[in-house]
Design an enzyme around this catalytic site. Sequence first.
Site, PDB file in Angstrom:
ATOM      1  N   ARG A  16     -17.728 -10.379  22.969  1.00 37.14           N
ATOM      2  CA  ARG A  16     -17.913 -11.830  23.109  1.00 37.14           C
ATOM      3  C   ARG A  16     -16.964 -12.554  22.149  1.00 37.14           C
ATOM      4  O   ARG A  16     -16.365 -13.564  22.475  1.00 37.14           O
ATOM      5  CB  ARG A  16     -19.360 -12.246  22.789  1.00 37.14           C
ATOM      6  CG  ARG A  16     -20.438 -11.681  23.708  1.00 37.14           C
ATOM      7  CD  ARG A  16     -20.276 -12.120  25.141  1.00 37.14           C
ATOM      8  NE  ARG A  16     -20.101 -13.555  25.273  1.00 37.14           N
ATOM      9  CZ  ARG A  16     -21.077 -14.470  25.132  1.00 37.14           C
ATOM     10  NH1 ARG A  16     -22.301 -14.100  24.897  1.00 37.14           N
ATOM     11  NH2 ARG A  16     -20.818 -15.765  25.265  1.00 37.14           N
TER      12      ARG A  16
ATOM     13  N   CYS B 271     -26.081  -8.688  29.385  1.00 33.72           N
ATOM     14  CA  CYS B 271     -25.508  -9.718  28.515  1.00 33.72           C
ATOM     15  C   CYS B 271     -26.272  -9.866  27.206  1.00 33.72           C
ATOM     16  O   CYS B 271     -25.728 -10.355  26.220  1.00 33.72           O
ATOM     17  CB  CYS B 271     -25.454 -11.045  29.262  1.00 33.72           C
ATOM     18  SG  CYS B 271     -27.053 -11.538  29.947  1.00 33.72           S
TER      19      CYS B 271
ATOM     20  N   HIS C 187     -21.882 -18.519  33.238  1.00 35.36           N
ATOM     21  CA  HIS C 187     -21.714 -18.051  31.851  1.00 35.36           C
ATOM     22  C   HIS C 187     -20.335 -17.355  31.769  1.00 35.36           C
ATOM     23  O   HIS C 187     -20.255 -16.136  31.584  1.00 35.36           O
ATOM     24  CB  HIS C 187     -22.865 -17.103  31.490  1.00 35.36           C
ATOM     25  CG  HIS C 187     -23.023 -16.859  30.024  1.00 35.36           C
ATOM     26  ND1 HIS C 187     -22.301 -17.539  29.047  1.00 35.36           N
ATOM     27  CD2 HIS C 187     -23.831 -15.984  29.337  1.00 35.36           C
ATOM     28  CE1 HIS C 187     -22.669 -17.105  27.858  1.00 35.36           C
ATOM     29  NE2 HIS C 187     -23.581 -16.161  28.002  1.00 35.36           N
TER      30      HIS C 187
ATOM     31  N   ASP D  12     -30.080  -8.544  33.842  1.00 35.64           N
ATOM     32  CA  ASP D  12     -30.279  -9.666  32.920  1.00 35.64           C
ATOM     33  C   ASP D  12     -31.789  -9.925  32.881  1.00 35.64           C
ATOM     34  O   ASP D  12     -32.543  -9.390  33.717  1.00 35.64           O
ATOM     35  CB  ASP D  12     -29.506 -10.890  33.463  1.00 35.64           C
ATOM     36  CG  ASP D  12     -29.612 -12.128  32.568  1.00 35.64           C
ATOM     37  OD1 ASP D  12     -29.991 -11.995  31.399  1.00 35.64           O
ATOM     38  OD2 ASP D  12     -29.320 -13.240  33.063  1.00 35.64           O
TER      39      ASP D  12
ATOM     40  N   ARG E 187     -23.292 -25.489  25.423  1.00 35.11           N
ATOM     41  CA  ARG E 187     -24.304 -24.650  26.076  1.00 35.11           C
ATOM     42  C   ARG E 187     -25.488 -25.533  26.406  1.00 35.11           C
ATOM     43  O   ARG E 187     -26.000 -26.250  25.544  1.00 35.11           O
ATOM     44  CB  ARG E 187     -24.779 -23.515  25.167  1.00 35.11           C
ATOM     45  CG  ARG E 187     -26.076 -22.890  25.683  1.00 35.11           C
ATOM     46  CD  ARG E 187     -26.521 -21.682  24.935  1.00 35.11           C
ATOM     47  NE  ARG E 187     -25.694 -20.537  25.267  1.00 35.11           N
ATOM     48  CZ  ARG E 187     -26.050 -19.272  25.051  1.00 35.11           C
ATOM     49  NH1 ARG E 187     -27.212 -18.987  24.515  1.00 35.11           N
ATOM     50  NH2 ARG E 187     -25.253 -18.286  25.369  1.00 35.11           N
TER      51      ARG E 187
ATOM     52  N   GLN F 211     -19.181 -14.915  28.897  1.00 35.18           N
ATOM     53  CA  GLN F 211     -19.845 -13.604  28.959  1.00 35.18           C
ATOM     54  C   GLN F 211     -19.086 -12.668  29.904  1.00 35.18           C
ATOM     55  O   GLN F 211     -18.905 -11.482  29.627  1.00 35.18           O
ATOM     56  CB  GLN F 211     -21.289 -13.779  29.440  1.00 35.18           C
ATOM     57  CG  GLN F 211     -22.051 -12.467  29.583  1.00 35.18           C
ATOM     58  CD  GLN F 211     -22.381 -11.807  28.252  1.00 35.18           C
ATOM     59  OE1 GLN F 211     -22.892 -12.453  27.362  1.00 35.18           O
ATOM     60  NE2 GLN F 211     -22.097 -10.515  28.115  1.00 35.18           N
TER      61      GLN F 211
HETATM   62  N1  NVA Z   1     -29.743 -15.643  32.233  1.00 36.24           N
HETATM   63  C1  NVA Z   1     -29.892 -15.670  30.791  1.00 36.24           C
HETATM   64  C2  NVA Z   1     -28.610 -15.332  30.136  1.00 36.24           C
HETATM   65  C3  NVA Z   1     -28.663 -15.278  28.622  1.00 36.24           C
HETATM   66  C4  NVA Z   1     -27.347 -14.935  27.999  1.00 36.24           C
HETATM   67  C5  NVA Z   1     -30.372 -17.058  30.370  1.00 36.24           C
HETATM   68  O1  NVA Z   1     -29.826 -18.047  30.879  1.00 36.24           O
HETATM   69  O2  NVA Z   1     -31.285 -17.151  29.564  1.00 36.24           O
HETATM   70  N1   CP Z   2     -25.315 -13.176  25.896  1.00 35.22           N
HETATM   71  C1   CP Z   2     -25.502 -14.369  25.284  1.00 35.22           C
HETATM   72  O1   CP Z   2     -25.001 -15.405  25.701  1.00 35.22           O
HETATM   73  O2   CP Z   2     -26.281 -14.285  24.174  1.00 35.22           O
HETATM   74  P1   CP Z   2     -26.811 -15.528  23.311  1.00 35.22           P
HETATM   75  O3   CP Z   2     -27.815 -16.253  24.167  1.00 35.22           O
HETATM   76  O4   CP Z   2     -27.415 -14.912  22.094  1.00 35.22           O
HETATM   77  O5   CP Z   2     -25.645 -16.416  22.997  1.00 35.22           O
END
Ligand code: NVA
Ligand code: CP
Length: 333
Positions: A315, A270, A133, A229, A106, A136
């Site tokens: 998830r 998400c 992602h 989101d 990540r 997700q």
């Molecule tokens: N768009 C958000 C998704 C988090 C799961 C981010 O990248 O922070």
């Molecule tokens: N939805 C998601 O990816 O959550 P986290 O950032 O907590 O992993």
Amino acid sequence: MNLKGRDFLTLCDYTKEEIEYLLDLSARLKALKKSGKIWQPLVGKNVALIFEKTSTRTRCAFEVAANDLGMSAVYLDSSGSQIGKKESIEDTAKVLTTMFDGIEYRGFGQERVQQIADGAFVPVWNGLTNEFHPTQLLADMLTIKEKLGDLQGKKIVYFGDARYNMGNSWMVASAKMGMNFTACAAGDKYFPEEELAGKCKEWAKDSGGSINFSTDIECAKDADVIYTDVWVSMGEPYEKWEERINDMMPYQVNAELMKKAAPHAIFMHCLPSFHDLNTTIARDLHERFGITELEVSDEVFRSPQSVVFEEAENRMHTIKAVMAATLGVDPDM
Ligand code: NVA
Ligand code: CP
């Protein structure tokens, strides 16, 4: 279906049949877990979980899923490892590939997870980048199948910041799986890039789906799924909030908006979400701008239409399926 040895970097790389297989495997693994049966075909294997951004769901899902499959998981972040500061991603990948059977990443640009995959001889899984992602999306699609049945022909309306990882991923998933996707936001700067949108429109021709962009919230009419989101994502400057709040408040998912969707519509997100004042960021934004809820109202978030915690649970089941499939195991094989 044989996905052994494959990376899972974006749904762009997967066919409709392969995605269907992963969703079916997820449902079978979920049923197996609920039945209380232990299935540990990967005892003795180890996975590395690299997190250059924070996480609750994705990290826990990978760790629990790895344990359930009999594997050990090692967590690395940028503060507790050499990644980024003293060692390049490329060198890190070469080291990890000598010790681990799979690597989750990540972080920031998609090119970084691609770089890891290029340097690794084991499957690499994208746990979120700026652009995509994909794990997700598997959880989201499994949740839709559980709540509404088939994916084919479902109308998904995505509100807010559609140009980042979640908007892009939803557009790709819809194009691959035959769903009708609409991104609804305040103009082009919040819509996915044209190049990706063009590819998705081509895929949608084959799948029977469609890709649409709108600035008019009336496009929520008859939607099966309303999705949103956060308005400012991880890694973006905090200063962006003011502009985003101004641009996106008309696209907040609230009870009025939900009424436009089909009566059976579900609300999805998400997570994490700013729907109340129980976070430090939400309290800070409340002090500065006087708002108490952002991309979704607390009322919708907590309503019976909201399936956000089912998504969160899924998830784990879907990430387990990704690891099992790419490491070459299936309980029915
Ligand atoms: N768009 C958000 C998704 C988090 C799961 C981010 O990248 O922070
Ligand atoms: N939805 C998601 O990816 O959550 P986290 O950032 O907590 O992993």
